[in-house]
Design a protein around this motif. Structure first.
Motif, PDB file in Angstrom:
ATOM      1  N   TRP A  97       0.834  -1.207   0.000  1.00  0.00           N
ATOM      2  CA  TRP A  97       0.000   0.000   0.000  1.00  0.00           C
ATOM      3  C   TRP A  97       0.869   1.257   0.000  1.00  0.00           C
ATOM      4  O   TRP A  97       0.630   2.189  -0.780  1.00  0.00           O
ATOM      5  CB  TRP A  97      -0.921  -0.017   1.231  1.00  0.00           C
ATOM      6  CG  TRP A  97      -1.809   1.177   1.323  1.00  0.00           C
ATOM      7  CD1 TRP A  97      -3.051   1.325   0.764  1.00  0.00           C
ATOM      8  CD2 TRP A  97      -1.532   2.397   2.021  1.00  0.00           C
ATOM      9  NE1 TRP A  97      -3.541   2.577   1.072  1.00  0.00           N
ATOM     10  CE2 TRP A  97      -2.640   3.248   1.840  1.00  0.00           C
ATOM     11  CE3 TRP A  97      -0.454   2.856   2.778  1.00  0.00           C
ATOM     12  CZ2 TRP A  97      -2.701   4.526   2.380  1.00  0.00           C
ATOM     13  CZ3 TRP A  97      -0.516   4.125   3.319  1.00  0.00           C
ATOM     14  CH2 TRP A  97      -1.627   4.951   3.127  1.00  0.00           C
TER      15      TRP A  97
ATOM     16  N   PRO B 115      -8.841 -12.045   4.589  1.00  0.00           N
ATOM     17  CA  PRO B 115      -9.523 -11.319   3.512  1.00  0.00           C
ATOM     18  C   PRO B 115      -9.076  -9.852   3.435  1.00  0.00           C
ATOM     19  O   PRO B 115      -8.889  -9.320   2.337  1.00  0.00           O
ATOM     20  CB  PRO B 115     -11.001 -11.443   3.890  1.00  0.00           C
ATOM     21  CG  PRO B 115     -11.074 -12.734   4.634  1.00  0.00           C
ATOM     22  CD  PRO B 115      -9.792 -12.787   5.426  1.00  0.00           C
ATOM     23  N   ARG B 116      -8.864  -9.216   4.566  1.00  0.00           N
ATOM     24  CA  ARG B 116      -8.421  -7.808   4.575  1.00  0.00           C
ATOM     25  C   ARG B 116      -7.038  -7.669   3.922  1.00  0.00           C
ATOM     26  O   ARG B 116      -6.801  -6.744   3.149  1.00  0.00           O
ATOM     27  CB  ARG B 116      -8.399  -7.283   6.015  1.00  0.00           C
ATOM     28  CG  ARG B 116      -7.915  -5.862   6.141  1.00  0.00           C
ATOM     29  CD  ARG B 116      -8.950  -4.886   5.608  1.00  0.00           C
ATOM     30  NE  ARG B 116      -8.468  -3.532   5.811  1.00  0.00           N
ATOM     31  CZ  ARG B 116      -8.585  -2.572   4.912  1.00  0.00           C
ATOM     32  NH1 ARG B 116      -9.196  -2.798   3.778  1.00  0.00           N
ATOM     33  NH2 ARG B 116      -8.122  -1.375   5.146  1.00  0.00           N
ATOM     34  N   CYS B 117      -6.109  -8.574   4.232  1.00  0.00           N
ATOM     35  CA  CYS B 117      -4.772  -8.525   3.630  1.00  0.00           C
ATOM     36  C   CYS B 117      -4.845  -8.759   2.122  1.00  0.00           C
ATOM     37  O   CYS B 117      -4.134  -8.092   1.358  1.00  0.00           O
ATOM     38  CB  CYS B 117      -3.846  -9.546   4.270  1.00  0.00           C
ATOM     39  SG  CYS B 117      -3.342  -9.122   5.938  1.00  0.00           S
ATOM     40  N   LEU B 118      -5.687  -9.705   1.701  1.00  0.00           N
ATOM     41  CA  LEU B 118      -5.854  -9.951   0.268  1.00  0.00           C
ATOM     42  C   LEU B 118      -6.366  -8.698  -0.431  1.00  0.00           C
ATOM     43  O   LEU B 118      -5.837  -8.294  -1.470  1.00  0.00           O
ATOM     44  CB  LEU B 118      -6.824 -11.115   0.032  1.00  0.00           C
ATOM     45  CG  LEU B 118      -6.322 -12.504   0.391  1.00  0.00           C
ATOM     46  CD1 LEU B 118      -7.461 -13.511   0.307  1.00  0.00           C
ATOM     47  CD2 LEU B 118      -5.178 -12.904  -0.537  1.00  0.00           C
ATOM     48  N   GLU B 119      -7.379  -8.093   0.148  1.00  0.00           N
ATOM     49  CA  GLU B 119      -7.969  -6.888  -0.443  1.00  0.00           C
ATOM     50  C   GLU B 119      -6.955  -5.756  -0.530  1.00  0.00           C
ATOM     51  O   GLU B 119      -6.811  -5.109  -1.569  1.00  0.00           O
ATOM     52  CB  GLU B 119      -9.176  -6.449   0.394  1.00  0.00           C
ATOM     53  CG  GLU B 119      -9.741  -5.125  -0.039  1.00  0.00           C
ATOM     54  CD  GLU B 119     -10.316  -4.315   1.081  1.00  0.00           C
ATOM     55  OE1 GLU B 119     -10.626  -3.144   0.823  1.00  0.00           O
ATOM     56  OE2 GLU B 119     -10.434  -4.811   2.216  1.00  0.00           O
ATOM     57  N   MET B 120      -6.225  -5.518   0.554  1.00  0.00           N
ATOM     58  CA  MET B 120      -5.245  -4.426   0.573  1.00  0.00           C
ATOM     59  C   MET B 120      -4.117  -4.676  -0.429  1.00  0.00           C
ATOM     60  O   MET B 120      -3.678  -3.761  -1.129  1.00  0.00           O
ATOM     61  CB  MET B 120      -4.665  -4.255   1.973  1.00  0.00           C
ATOM     62  CG  MET B 120      -5.631  -3.659   2.970  1.00  0.00           C
ATOM     63  SD  MET B 120      -4.942  -3.601   4.635  1.00  0.00           S
ATOM     64  CE  MET B 120      -3.537  -2.536   4.389  1.00  0.00           C
ATOM     65  N   THR B 121      -3.649  -5.911  -0.493  1.00  0.00           N
ATOM     66  CA  THR B 121      -2.547  -6.242  -1.387  1.00  0.00           C
ATOM     67  C   THR B 121      -2.972  -6.096  -2.843  1.00  0.00           C
ATOM     68  O   THR B 121      -2.269  -5.470  -3.646  1.00  0.00           O
ATOM     69  CB  THR B 121      -2.032  -7.666  -1.106  1.00  0.00           C
ATOM     70  OG1 THR B 121      -1.661  -7.757   0.273  1.00  0.00           O
ATOM     71  CG2 THR B 121      -0.845  -8.013  -1.966  1.00  0.00           C
ATOM     72  N   LEU B 122      -4.124  -6.643  -3.188  1.00  0.00           N
ATOM     73  CA  LEU B 122      -4.600  -6.529  -4.570  1.00  0.00           C
ATOM     74  C   LEU B 122      -4.898  -5.082  -4.936  1.00  0.00           C
ATOM     75  O   LEU B 122      -4.603  -4.646  -6.051  1.00  0.00           O
ATOM     76  CB  LEU B 122      -5.828  -7.409  -4.786  1.00  0.00           C
ATOM     77  CG  LEU B 122      -5.552  -8.904  -4.748  1.00  0.00           C
ATOM     78  CD1 LEU B 122      -6.856  -9.693  -4.847  1.00  0.00           C
ATOM     79  CD2 LEU B 122      -4.594  -9.307  -5.850  1.00  0.00           C
ATOM     80  N   GLY B 123      -5.466  -4.330  -4.007  1.00  0.00           N
ATOM     81  CA  GLY B 123      -5.708  -2.907  -4.257  1.00  0.00           C
ATOM     82  C   GLY B 123      -4.415  -2.155  -4.521  1.00  0.00           C
ATOM     83  O   GLY B 123      -4.342  -1.304  -5.408  1.00  0.00           O
TER      84      GLY B 123
END
Length: 132
Positions: free
Chosen positions: A81, A110-118
């Motif tokens: 990020w 799920p939060r780490c996946l979302e942040m990383t992909l974002g």
């Protein structure tokens, strides 16, 4: 005639920007003293304050490139990020982050996946994930 008033102090943003510059200057040669979470906190603070610090970010990118396995999943997500918010591109770091995220994706929340992909999308550093 009234005497001129003393110059006013610089606005806080200028003082804050100078503080960030000083911290970047003094932190760069000491990165070997930082633990992974401290490196995450350092880059996150610069990114959140919109202080690009190109030399610091370049030094951190080089320093962490072979050490990403030492970072927690959240640490990887926050590091991605922070670097994604920097105006300078870091394709080699994002390639390394993508490889590490691919290796550990099943352990990411799920939060780490979302942040990383974002972060990958923001940095335009998309790398196809290979099936495990």
């Amino acid at each position: 005639s009234p005497s001129p008033s003393p110059p006013s102090p610089p606005p806080p943003a200028t003082a804050v920007a100078r503080a960030f510059d000083a911290i970047a200057l003094h932190a760069s040669p000491r990165l070997h003293e930082f633990k992974p979470q401290e490196l995450v906190n350092l880059t996150w603070a610069f990114a959140a304050a919109e202080q690009p610090a190109p030399s610091l970010f370049s030094s951190v990118a080089t320093h962490v490139s072979g050490r990403l396995a030492d970072f927690s999943s959240m640490g990887l997500a926050l590091l991605a990020w922070a670097f994604a918010r920097n105006p300078k591109p870091f394709p080699a770091l994002f390639d390394s982050l993508a490889s590490e995220a691919t290796r550990r994706a099943s352990h990411f929340s799920p939060r780490c996946l979302e942040m990383t992909l974002g972060a990958f999308c923001r940095a335009d550093a998309r790398q196809p994930l290979s099936p495990s």
